[in-house]
Design a protein around this motif. Structure first.
Motif, PDB file in Angstrom:
ATOM      1  N   ALA A  88     -14.960 -23.968 -26.317  1.00  0.00           N
ATOM      2  CA  ALA A  88     -15.078 -24.846 -27.481  1.00  0.00           C
ATOM      3  C   ALA A  88     -14.972 -26.307 -27.066  1.00  0.00           C
ATOM      4  O   ALA A  88     -15.703 -27.168 -27.572  1.00  0.00           O
ATOM      5  N   LEU A  89     -14.075 -26.586 -26.121  1.00  0.00           N
ATOM      6  CA  LEU A  89     -13.912 -27.973 -25.684  1.00  0.00           C
ATOM      7  C   LEU A  89     -15.127 -28.451 -24.905  1.00  0.00           C
ATOM      8  O   LEU A  89     -15.571 -29.590 -25.050  1.00  0.00           O
ATOM      9  N   ARG A  90     -15.657 -27.568 -24.071  1.00  0.00           N
ATOM     10  CA  ARG A  90     -16.867 -27.951 -23.327  1.00  0.00           C
ATOM     11  C   ARG A  90     -17.993 -28.257 -24.303  1.00  0.00           C
ATOM     12  O   ARG A  90     -18.707 -29.243 -24.163  1.00  0.00           O
ATOM     13  N   PHE A  91     -18.111 -27.385 -25.302  1.00  0.00           N
ATOM     14  CA  PHE A  91     -19.156 -27.593 -26.299  1.00  0.00           C
ATOM     15  C   PHE A  91     -18.951 -28.936 -27.006  1.00  0.00           C
ATOM     16  O   PHE A  91     -19.887 -29.711 -27.190  1.00  0.00           O
ATOM     17  N   GLY A  92     -17.703 -29.202 -27.368  1.00  0.00           N
ATOM     18  CA  GLY A  92     -17.390 -30.458 -28.070  1.00  0.00           C
ATOM     19  C   GLY A  92     -17.792 -31.676 -27.258  1.00  0.00           C
ATOM     20  O   GLY A  92     -18.383 -32.618 -27.774  1.00  0.00           O
ATOM     21  N   GLY A  93     -17.482 -31.648 -25.970  1.00  0.00           N
ATOM     22  CA  GLY A  93     -17.839 -32.775 -25.121  1.00  0.00           C
ATOM     23  C   GLY A  93     -19.342 -32.924 -25.017  1.00  0.00           C
ATOM     24  O   GLY A  93     -19.889 -34.018 -25.156  1.00  0.00           O
ATOM     25  N   TRP A  94     -20.003 -31.803 -24.818  1.00  0.00           N
ATOM     26  CA  TRP A  94     -21.451 -31.878 -24.611  1.00  0.00           C
ATOM     27  C   TRP A  94     -22.217 -32.272 -25.860  1.00  0.00           C
ATOM     28  O   TRP A  94     -23.202 -32.997 -25.786  1.00  0.00           O
ATOM     29  N   VAL A  95     -21.751 -31.793 -27.009  1.00  0.00           N
ATOM     30  CA  VAL A  95     -22.510 -32.142 -28.210  1.00  0.00           C
ATOM     31  C   VAL A  95     -22.449 -33.656 -28.425  1.00  0.00           C
ATOM     32  O   VAL A  95     -23.428 -34.296 -28.828  1.00  0.00           O
ATOM     33  N   ASN A  96     -21.307 -34.266 -28.071  1.00  0.00           N
ATOM     34  CA  ASN A  96     -21.225 -35.724 -28.132  1.00  0.00           C
ATOM     35  C   ASN A  96     -22.177 -36.382 -27.132  1.00  0.00           C
ATOM     36  O   ASN A  96     -22.793 -37.399 -27.411  1.00  0.00           O
ATOM     37  N   ALA A  97     -22.277 -35.754 -25.963  1.00  0.00           N
ATOM     38  CA  ALA A  97     -23.055 -36.388 -24.897  1.00  0.00           C
ATOM     39  C   ALA A  97     -24.565 -36.209 -25.067  1.00  0.00           C
ATOM     40  O   ALA A  97     -25.351 -37.028 -24.596  1.00  0.00           O
ATOM     41  N   VAL A  98     -24.976 -35.135 -25.752  1.00  0.00           N
ATOM     42  CA  VAL A  98     -26.407 -34.857 -25.848  1.00  0.00           C
ATOM     43  C   VAL A  98     -27.088 -35.714 -26.916  1.00  0.00           C
ATOM     44  O   VAL A  98     -28.266 -36.041 -26.792  1.00  0.00           O
ATOM     45  N   VAL A  99     -26.322 -36.108 -27.942  1.00  0.00           N
ATOM     46  CA  VAL A  99     -26.939 -36.869 -29.028  1.00  0.00           C
ATOM     47  C   VAL A  99     -27.746 -38.089 -28.548  1.00  0.00           C
ATOM     48  O   VAL A  99     -28.906 -38.244 -28.927  1.00  0.00           O
ATOM     49  N   PRO A 100     -27.163 -38.948 -27.688  1.00  0.00           N
ATOM     50  CA  PRO A 100     -27.972 -40.094 -27.259  1.00  0.00           C
ATOM     51  C   PRO A 100     -29.264 -39.693 -26.535  1.00  0.00           C
ATOM     52  O   PRO A 100     -30.273 -40.390 -26.639  1.00  0.00           O
ATOM     53  N   MET A 101     -29.221 -38.562 -25.834  1.00  0.00           N
ATOM     54  CA  MET A 101     -30.436 -38.132 -25.127  1.00  0.00           C
ATOM     55  C   MET A 101     -31.544 -37.775 -26.111  1.00  0.00           C
ATOM     56  O   MET A 101     -32.724 -37.890 -25.797  1.00  0.00           O
ATOM     57  N   LEU A 102     -31.154 -37.308 -27.292  1.00  0.00           N
ATOM     58  CA  LEU A 102     -32.172 -36.961 -28.279  1.00  0.00           C
ATOM     59  C   LEU A 102     -32.554 -38.138 -29.165  1.00  0.00           C
ATOM     60  O   LEU A 102     -33.628 -38.161 -29.761  1.00  0.00           O
ATOM     61  N   ILE A 103     -31.652 -39.116 -29.242  1.00  0.00           N
ATOM     62  CA  ILE A 103     -31.983 -40.280 -30.070  1.00  0.00           C
ATOM     63  C   ILE A 103     -32.915 -41.236 -29.350  1.00  0.00           C
ATOM     64  O   ILE A 103     -33.862 -41.755 -29.918  1.00  0.00           O
ATOM     65  N   VAL A 104     -32.653 -41.444 -28.053  1.00  0.00           N
ATOM     66  CA  VAL A 104     -33.396 -42.511 -27.372  1.00  0.00           C
ATOM     67  C   VAL A 104     -34.913 -42.302 -27.395  1.00  0.00           C
ATOM     68  O   VAL A 104     -35.655 -43.276 -27.559  1.00  0.00           O
ATOM     69  N   PRO A 105     -35.440 -41.066 -27.343  1.00  0.00           N
ATOM     70  CA  PRO A 105     -36.900 -40.952 -27.424  1.00  0.00           C
ATOM     71  C   PRO A 105     -37.490 -41.448 -28.739  1.00  0.00           C
ATOM     72  O   PRO A 105     -38.417 -42.261 -28.732  1.00  0.00           O
ATOM     73  N   TYR A 106     -36.937 -41.017 -29.863  1.00  0.00           N
ATOM     74  CA  TYR A 106     -37.582 -41.472 -31.101  1.00  0.00           C
ATOM     75  C   TYR A 106     -37.215 -42.921 -31.408  1.00  0.00           C
ATOM     76  O   TYR A 106     -37.962 -43.643 -32.070  1.00  0.00           O
ATOM     77  N   TYR A 107     -36.050 -43.353 -30.912  1.00  0.00           N
ATOM     78  CA  TYR A 107     -35.675 -44.762 -31.032  1.00  0.00           C
ATOM     79  C   TYR A 107     -36.741 -45.626 -30.357  1.00  0.00           C
ATOM     80  O   TYR A 107     -37.137 -46.674 -30.849  1.00  0.00           O
ATOM     81  N   SER A 108     -37.208 -45.143 -29.210  1.00  0.00           N
ATOM     82  CA  SER A 108     -38.222 -45.899 -28.458  1.00  0.00           C
ATOM     83  C   SER A 108     -39.584 -45.849 -29.134  1.00  0.00           C
ATOM     84  O   SER A 108     -40.387 -46.768 -28.986  1.00  0.00           O
ATOM     85  N   ALA A 109     -39.844 -44.752 -29.858  1.00  0.00           N
ATOM     86  CA  ALA A 109     -41.102 -44.703 -30.612  1.00  0.00           C
ATOM     87  C   ALA A 109     -41.116 -45.849 -31.621  1.00  0.00           C
ATOM     88  O   ALA A 109     -42.117 -46.558 -31.771  1.00  0.00           O
ATOM     89  N   ILE A 110     -39.983 -46.066 -32.284  1.00  0.00           N
ATOM     90  CA  ILE A 110     -39.913 -47.153 -33.253  1.00  0.00           C
ATOM     91  C   ILE A 110     -39.867 -48.504 -32.535  1.00  0.00           C
ATOM     92  O   ILE A 110     -40.461 -49.481 -32.991  1.00  0.00           O
ATOM     93  N   GLY A 111     -39.194 -48.537 -31.381  1.00  0.00           N
ATOM     94  CA  GLY A 111     -39.229 -49.738 -30.557  1.00  0.00           C
ATOM     95  C   GLY A 111     -40.675 -50.133 -30.265  1.00  0.00           C
ATOM     96  O   GLY A 111     -41.026 -51.316 -30.256  1.00  0.00           O
ATOM     97  N   GLY A 112     -41.526 -49.143 -30.042  1.00  0.00           N
ATOM     98  CA  GLY A 112     -42.946 -49.389 -29.815  1.00  0.00           C
ATOM     99  C   GLY A 112     -43.607 -50.049 -31.019  1.00  0.00           C
ATOM    100  O   GLY A 112     -44.433 -50.952 -30.867  1.00  0.00           O
TER     101      GLY A 112
END
Ligand code: TRP
Length: 456
Positions: A88-112
């Motif tokens: 559960a703790l590993r999952f908790g850490g990773w779910v926090n860490a994965v969010v930016p990886m999924l945000i930055v692609p669409y963030y960059s689409a709008i940056g475009g």
């Protein structure tokens, strides 16, 4: 498991720290996302709910994440691991860490999109940009939208690879205040258009008739997004500060700054929608396109529209670029720390993630517009998935880490090392009794809504 001990940097002053956190907080969220959500989900009612959430739930979470980062000296995955090895703790850490990886692609689409508008203003056809179907034409053009996304992404990756982040931060310290001044100027112009006053009222005065549960769901997602909560970033920043940094005070200042810029965004755009829509308030529901459709109309109306357009989009571009760079940097360093790969390999991996998800987001309005997930275009779906599903889950994980493993008192004691912690009573009560329940209720209802089980 490999443990990499990068020497950890330190912020030397509170001003430097507050500016850095505020710099990462102020971005597309304030000028693009906040105004369109506020317009769509009830104006003043949305604003009221947003402000209430910011000073309660948002405050509690920022303080918690920062304190945990400082206590452990680690980014999220490491911070969770510092309190145990359970799944559960590993999952908790990773779910926090994965969010930016999924945000930055669409963030960059709008940056475009921002980059495209900047270049168009440089070219100077101000009238054409203000046309009603210009924006829709552009994002559905596929090749065009994809091209600008690739250009923006290349800029982000180059900066990351070259490691010139410091330089970018220095530039943005000038750009950020300039952006605010210009936003104040545009706001002044926008609210004095004939018919705009109704928009000012709509945005500032809560009307309970406009309340729906969706207002709360959207406001909470926006608060996470805008304050960079629930995505590991604040853990990381917290790990860079010394035991004498006043967490309570700096959190308040960051919230004030970020909310101030978001309100400017709203005041620039919403009154203008009223002024230019000729009474057709369906325009308020435009969604992600709102900023890009409304701002050009304001600029076209002004005497020096081209100059203002260039200046504005230049700063908007920098705000988006610096945020995208910190999102990318966070993602790359998580991979480096946790998987032990070299920085170069991590950059390549993230470039791949960026290319795939960012292109999907871009083309979702064009050749891929037949792909609708739960009735949403791809970009809207990524946005929903990260902001309304994953971030609440990540925030819940932080609550449980504190409640089950660390203990509220220990986190409070960490804050008290350097702060009076006047809001300690509220902090404890909120974290124990309200935060997990609120987040869970909002999470469940937003998912049920999308799956069509309930209608908000
Ligand atoms: N808060 C930023 C905005 O309002 C977006 C963002 C979310 C961000 N998480 C981040 C920026 C992490 C930098 C780092 O646009």
């Amino acid at each position: 498991m490999k443990q990499h001990s990068h020497p950890r940097g330190r912020f030397s002053s509170r001003l430097g720290y507050v500016l850095s956190v505020a710099g990462s907080a102020v971005g597309l969220g304030n000028i693009w996302r906040f105004p369109y959500l506020a317009a769509k989900h009830g104006g003043g009612m949305f604003l009221l709910v947003y402000l209430l959430l910011t000073v309660t739930l948002g405050y509690v979470l920022i303080v918690s994440e920062t304190a945990l980062g400082r206590m452990t000296g680690k980014s999220p995955v490491g911070a969770f691991r510092a309190f145990g090895q359970s799944g559960a703790l590993r999952f908790g850490g990773w779910v926090n860490a994965v969010v930016p990886m999924l945000i930055v692609p669409y963030y960059s689409a709008i940056g475009g999109w921002v980059l495209k508008y900047l270049v168009e203003y440089l070219r100077g056809d101000v009238g054409r940009l203000a046309g009603d179907s210009y924006f829709t034409g552009f994002i559905s053009s596929s090749a065009g939208a994809e091209g600008w996304f690739l250009l923006f992404s290349a800029a982000v990756l180059l900066v990351i690879l070259a490691g010139v982040r410091q330089g970018v931060e220095r530039v943005s310290k000038v750009m950020m205040p300039a952006l605010i001044l210009l936003a104040v100027f545009v706001t002044g112009y926008s609210v004095t258009r004939p018919g705009a006053l109704a928009g000012v009222r709509y945005f500032l005065i809560p009307n309970f008739a406009n309340f729906s549960w969706m207002t709360v769901v959207a406001a909470m997602g926006q608060m996470f997004y805008s304050l960079s909560i629930a995505m590991g970033v604040l853990y990381t920043y917290g790990s860079y500060i010394g035991k004498d940094m006043d967490i309570e005070k700096s959190t308040g200042q960051v919230e004030l700054f970020d909310t101030g810029v978001a309100m400017l965004g709203g005041m620039m755009i919403i009154p203008a929608v009223f002024a230019y829509s000729g009474g057709d308030l369906e325009a308020l529901k435009a969604g992600p396109s709102l900023t890009f459709v409304t701002l050009p109309k304001i600029f076209a109306d002004m005497g020096m529209g081209q100059a203002v357009g260039i200046a504005f989009f230049l700063m908007f571009f920098f705000a988006a670029l610096t945020s995208a760079i910190s999102l990318m940097e966070t993602s790359v360093s998580t991979l480096q720390d946790e998987l032990g790969w070299s920085r170069r390999v991590c950059c390549v991996v993230m470039a791949g993630v960026q290319l795939i998800f960012g292109s999907l987001a871009c083309l979702g309005y064009g050749v891929l517009d037949f792909v609708q997930i739960f009735g949403m275009a791809l970009l809207d779906f990524f946005d929903f998935l990260t902001n309304s599903v994953m971030m609440p889950v990540a925030a819940l994980a932080t609550c449980f880490l504190i409640l089950r493993r660390v203990g509220v008192e220990r986190v409070a004691a960490e804050v008290e090392l350097s702060s009076e912690f006047r809001r300690k009573g509220m902090y404890r009560f909120f974290l124990r009794y309200l935060a997990p329940a609120c987040i869970a209720v909002i999470l469940i209802s937003s998912v049920a809504n999308v799956l069509g089980w309930i209608s908000l």
